[in-house]
Write a protein that holds these residues in place. Sequence first.
Motif, PDB file in Angstrom:
ATOM      1  N   ALA A 196       0.822  -1.200   0.000  1.00 28.17           N
ATOM      2  CA  ALA A 196       0.000   0.000   0.000  1.00 28.17           C
ATOM      3  C   ALA A 196       0.859   1.254   0.000  1.00 28.17           C
ATOM      4  O   ALA A 196       0.562   2.252  -0.671  1.00 28.17           O
ATOM      5  CB  ALA A 196      -0.939   0.003   1.215  1.00 28.17           C
ATOM      6  N   ARG A 200     -13.208   5.285  -1.362  1.00 30.82           N
ATOM      7  CA  ARG A 200     -11.856   5.371  -1.922  1.00 30.82           C
ATOM      8  C   ARG A 200     -11.600   4.297  -2.986  1.00 30.82           C
ATOM      9  O   ARG A 200     -11.190   4.592  -4.104  1.00 30.82           O
ATOM     10  CB  ARG A 200     -10.824   5.257  -0.808  1.00 30.82           C
ATOM     11  N   SER A 201     -11.833   3.045  -2.621  1.00 32.90           N
ATOM     12  CA  SER A 201     -11.530   1.973  -3.565  1.00 32.90           C
ATOM     13  C   SER A 201     -12.406   2.077  -4.800  1.00 32.90           C
ATOM     14  O   SER A 201     -11.959   1.847  -5.938  1.00 32.90           O
ATOM     15  CB  SER A 201     -11.722   0.604  -2.899  1.00 32.90           C
ATOM     16  N   GLU A 231     -11.012   2.943  -8.583  1.00 34.92           N
ATOM     17  CA  GLU A 231     -11.167   1.902  -9.592  1.00 34.92           C
ATOM     18  C   GLU A 231     -12.047   2.348 -10.752  1.00 34.92           C
ATOM     19  O   GLU A 231     -12.042   1.738 -11.817  1.00 34.92           O
ATOM     20  CB  GLU A 231     -11.758   0.652  -8.935  1.00 34.92           C
ATOM     21  N   SER A 275      -5.948   8.308  -9.547  1.00 34.63           N
ATOM     22  CA  SER A 275      -6.084   7.158 -10.434  1.00 34.63           C
ATOM     23  C   SER A 275      -5.888   7.569 -11.895  1.00 34.63           C
ATOM     24  O   SER A 275      -5.181   6.909 -12.654  1.00 34.63           O
ATOM     25  CB  SER A 275      -7.459   6.513 -10.241  1.00 34.63           C
TER      26      SER A 275
END
Length: 589
Positions: free
Chosen positions: A6, A195-196, A200, A318
């Motif tokens: 991470a 967040r994830s 993504e 991202s």
Amino acid sequence: MRPDTAAVAMSGDVGALRQVWRVIKPRRGRGVLSVLLASLALICAIGLIATSGWLISRASEQPPMVALGIAVVGVRTFGIGRGVFRYAERVVSHSAALMGLTDLRVKVVARLAIVAPAGLGDLRRGDANRRIVDDVDTTADLGLRVLLPGVTAVVVGGAVIALTAWLLPAAAVLLLIGLLIGAVLAPWCARSVGRSAAGEQSHAKGRLAAEITEQLDTCSELVAAGATAAAMDRVRARDADVTALERRAAAGMGAAASIGVAAQGFALLGVILVAVPAVRDGSLAGVNLAVVVLLPLVAFELVGGLPTAALALVRTRSSAERVVSLLDMPDPVPDPQNPQQLPAGASRLVGRDVSVMWPGEPRPAVAGVDLDLSPGRRIALIGPSGSGKSSLAAGLVRFAPYRGTLTLDEEPLDCLAADDVRTVIGLCSQDAHIFDNSILANVQLAKPDATTAEVEQALAQARLWDWVQSLPQGVQTRVGQNGSQMSGGQRQRLALARVLLARPSIVVFDEPTEHLDVATADELTADILAATGDCATVLITHTLRGLTGVDEVIVLRDGRVVERGTPAQLVADGGWLAEGIDREQVGGA
């Protein structure tokens, strides 16, 4: 994800953001000016609500009108100023962001122009398009939706707390606690929950774009094969992934909004509970009660956008990582640090024991090739698909790395800048792209400053001018997506016109007659050789038709030269028969 993994991922994200920010950051003080204008707009909003509250309270005491004059002017000033400063901030901040995005997009496209000829690995075309367009656009959020609201909240928040403390210190403490909850806890919740999903989303949308692009490109084949249902199922599955991620991100925003409303309610109630007793004991003037009570309502406008900023930061990270992955692709053929100057009038290319190996491949695609291309000389490279013909062409124009010796007028090719090499050695590929534009614009691609007369001359040399003249709009006629309004032969002749307009000294034609009928192929081959008579010409093909006009034929198989000679020599010694090719195909010989 393990903690060390991470940490590495976060470090990579920060590095990607920093690399992108160096390109898109506002220049000439636009960033500071944007913060100043946004702060002034919010200060006007706070001043408007505070002055209005004081004016209403003071007016209820029925004082002389002169006592209200300054407040009336203040309300008008703050009301007008809020709109003016907000508009000015939008103009400045968005113009700065758009200029930065232009710089970044040009940088990405320029990078792809260098690395794409060697292939983009597993990256699909739809995903690459999304990175160039949507992911680059998303990087603007770093300035507009992350840094600008964050810095403005700190600057104006301090001013609000100072004003409240001047009126009633206890109320300032409660307002500060509420603002900290809204500015820290709410964004943290939005970031933690979504967040994830937010991170993504860019990848999921890229996969969806790639799937849709692939289906559009192959729709006729899918319909013919009866595979449309399965293709639509793949698109629905990708779309379901995107929808699920958006729901998760929305859940984080919903939780953050609840926390923000609760924090505002806490601050408002707390201020009321301390302000009313303060009015009773005389520590707060009665006309200022409305000001103190109304301040929390407008103050939370400062922190209301911070949860959105937190998710925008995740999305920007991202997208920046995806953009940087394109920028960081290694050069398949890096230029020398100090390139030599291109020889004046360079026109002769000589190769000895040339091998071409694509990056990542275990063995050369073609090896052991000798070439001597002087002005007017014509060489044909023939062989079955996969024999290394196109790879050799890529090596000659510095799209792929080579080994051995290649010299341009005795100057090593690897000592020259690739762009300089391609001004002398031109490539006309079998899949030359025809843009959905006019015939004129498509030909001018080879020489943007060419005049209409020069384009018309190139079209005439390519034996396309008669057809162009028959069109109602002539050279201004649009040809459709990928030349859909043209025949296969016309598309190839348009690509030939580009080469003739650019006039390189050496021209490589890669399968120019692919997918054409025999008569059209023979005619096009003859026209190519006639139009490029004073150039060194390499004609790549897997058919032997129309080769009587070339000086030498080199036969490739499995990346090696198996035969070479004039067409007549190879027919006479039976070499063509050894390759299993009918001698009748050799230009009618």
